[in-house]
Design an enzyme around this catalytic site. Structure first.
Site, short mmCIF file in Angstrom:
data_model
loop_
_atom_site.label_atom_id
_atom_site.label_comp_id
_atom_site.label_asym_id
_atom_site.label_seq_id
_atom_site.Cartn_x
_atom_site.Cartn_y
_atom_site.Cartn_z
N HIS A 51 0.84 -1.19 0.00
CA HIS A 51 0.00 0.00 0.00
C HIS A 51 0.88 1.24 0.00
O HIS A 51 2.10 1.15 0.08
CB HIS A 51 -0.99 0.00 1.17
CG HIS A 51 -0.39 0.07 2.54
ND1 HIS A 51 0.37 -0.94 3.08
CD2 HIS A 51 -0.45 1.04 3.50
CE1 HIS A 51 0.74 -0.62 4.31
NE2 HIS A 51 0.26 0.59 4.58
N HIS A 53 1.35 3.99 1.93
CA HIS A 53 1.80 4.80 3.07
C HIS A 53 3.33 4.94 3.07
O HIS A 53 4.05 3.99 2.76
CB HIS A 53 1.31 4.19 4.38
CG HIS A 53 -0.14 4.44 4.62
ND1 HIS A 53 -0.89 3.70 5.51
CD2 HIS A 53 -1.01 5.35 4.08
CE1 HIS A 53 -2.14 4.14 5.51
NE2 HIS A 53 -2.24 5.14 4.65
N ASP A 55 5.66 4.91 5.26
CA ASP A 55 6.50 3.99 6.02
C ASP A 55 6.58 2.61 5.38
O ASP A 55 7.27 1.72 5.89
CB ASP A 55 6.01 3.88 7.47
CG ASP A 55 4.61 3.29 7.60
OD1 ASP A 55 3.75 3.62 6.75
OD2 ASP A 55 4.37 2.52 8.55
N HIS A 56 5.94 2.44 4.22
CA HIS A 56 6.03 1.19 3.47
C HIS A 56 6.68 1.37 2.10
O HIS A 56 7.10 0.38 1.50
CB HIS A 56 4.65 0.55 3.32
CG HIS A 56 4.11 0.02 4.61
ND1 HIS A 56 4.05 -1.32 4.90
CD2 HIS A 56 3.62 0.65 5.70
CE1 HIS A 56 3.56 -1.50 6.11
NE2 HIS A 56 3.28 -0.31 6.62
N HIS A 108 -7.69 -0.80 5.33
CA HIS A 108 -6.69 0.14 5.84
C HIS A 108 -6.52 1.27 4.83
O HIS A 108 -6.52 2.45 5.18
CB HIS A 108 -5.39 -0.61 6.09
CG HIS A 108 -4.29 0.22 6.66
ND1 HIS A 108 -4.35 0.77 7.91
CD2 HIS A 108 -3.07 0.58 6.15
CE1 HIS A 108 -3.23 1.43 8.16
NE2 HIS A 108 -2.45 1.34 7.10
N ASP A 125 -0.49 -3.78 6.34
CA ASP A 125 -1.19 -3.30 7.53
C ASP A 125 -2.65 -3.73 7.56
O ASP A 125 -3.49 -3.06 8.18
CB ASP A 125 -1.10 -1.77 7.61
CG ASP A 125 0.30 -1.29 7.95
OD1 ASP A 125 1.18 -2.13 8.19
OD2 ASP A 125 0.50 -0.06 7.97
N HIS A 163 4.18 -4.52 11.03
CA HIS A 163 4.56 -3.86 12.28
C HIS A 163 4.67 -4.85 13.43
O HIS A 163 3.95 -5.85 13.47
CB HIS A 163 3.52 -2.79 12.67
CG HIS A 163 3.48 -1.61 11.75
ND1 HIS A 163 4.24 -0.48 11.96
CD2 HIS A 163 2.78 -1.40 10.62
CE1 HIS A 163 4.00 0.39 11.00
NE2 HIS A 163 3.11 -0.14 10.16
#
Length: 253
Positions: A51, A53, A55-56, A108, A125, A163
């Site tokens: 996805h 985001h 942080d990915h 998400h 996530d 995570h």
């Protein structure tokens, strides 16, 4: 085949999957430095993204500067501008000797996908150990359908999520279902892992089905706990899941 989660940021994992020849897949590299640090003798074969985001995906551009020919496979989402191939539900991904099926798992985010193959599930996530992702873009109905889809995979599937949330999720799961013996065993196991500096992941899908409240909204004890917390009757799976997610959003251990 060697599976390794690389810690990133405070609690992210960048998953790497390496074969005997040193070729590797990199999944959701939010940072490049952990991959560079692990790259001695490693030749990346491709990047998988679940996805959009940061942080990915935040480390992808730096990785491409070092390995410019790497395929980058991600969801059908223009926010992931560096993707060289966009995939959706039912598509197949073949990189080196690995084969994955793409699963659409919105909730998400609306374009979230997961990769399933070789007994592994890279689910970003969407599904966490003992938990699930927040609903930033999708609806409760979408997320519940996504979790149902993942829960139907073989029980020996290893769940490689994004995570290290297991212990924080455990605190909530124990409130929801305090008499679940499988959950209590999983909590003890996870505590021992973290105390020795080990990741609690991957978990196994069979264990998640036994312990994760978000996969257990149909279990009478879980449904009763949701109704008790809500303070009013709840009719239907989607409403039960939505109430459970709201409960978790406001939960403080």
């Amino acid at each position: 085949m060697h599976l390794l989660p690389l810690p990133a940021f405070e609690d992210n994992y960048i998953w790497t999957l390496r074969d005997g020849a040193g070729r590797a897949l990199v999944v959701d590299p939010g940072q490049a430095d952990p991959v560079f640090a692990a790259a001695d003798g490693l030749q990346p074969a491709g990047i998988l993204l679940t996805h959009h985001h940061p942080d990915h995906i935040g480390g992808v551009q730096e990785l491409l500067e070092r390995w410019p020919s790497l395929p980058v496979i991600g969801p059908q989402d223009d926010r992931i501008h560096m993707a060289t191939r966009r995939v959706g539900d039912g598509d197949r991904v073949e990189l080196a000797d690995w084969r994955f099926e793409v699963l659409a798992v919105p909730g998400h985010t609306v374009s979230h996908i997961a990769f399933h193959g070789d007994g592994l599930l890279f689910c970003g996530d969407t599904l966490f150990s003992l938990g699930c992702g927040r609903l930033f873009e999708g609806t409760p109905a979408q997320m519940l359908a996504s979790l149902d889809k993942l829960a139907a995979l073989p029980g020996d599937t290893r769940v490689c999520c994004g995570h290290e949330y297991t212990l924080s999720n455990a605190a909530f799961a124990r409130v929801v279902e305090p008499e679940n013996p499988a959950l209590l065993r999983r909590i003890e196991e996870a505590q021992a892992m973290r105390q020795s500096g080990r990741p609690t992941l991957p978990s196994h899908l069979a264990s998640e089905r036994e312990t994760n409240p978000f996969l257990r909204v149909d279990v009478p004890a879980v449904h009763a706990a949701i109704v008790s917390h809500a303070g009013h009757p709840i009719d239907g799976r989607v409403d039960a899941f939505a109430a459970l997610r709201r409960w978790k959003d406001g939960f403080r251990a």
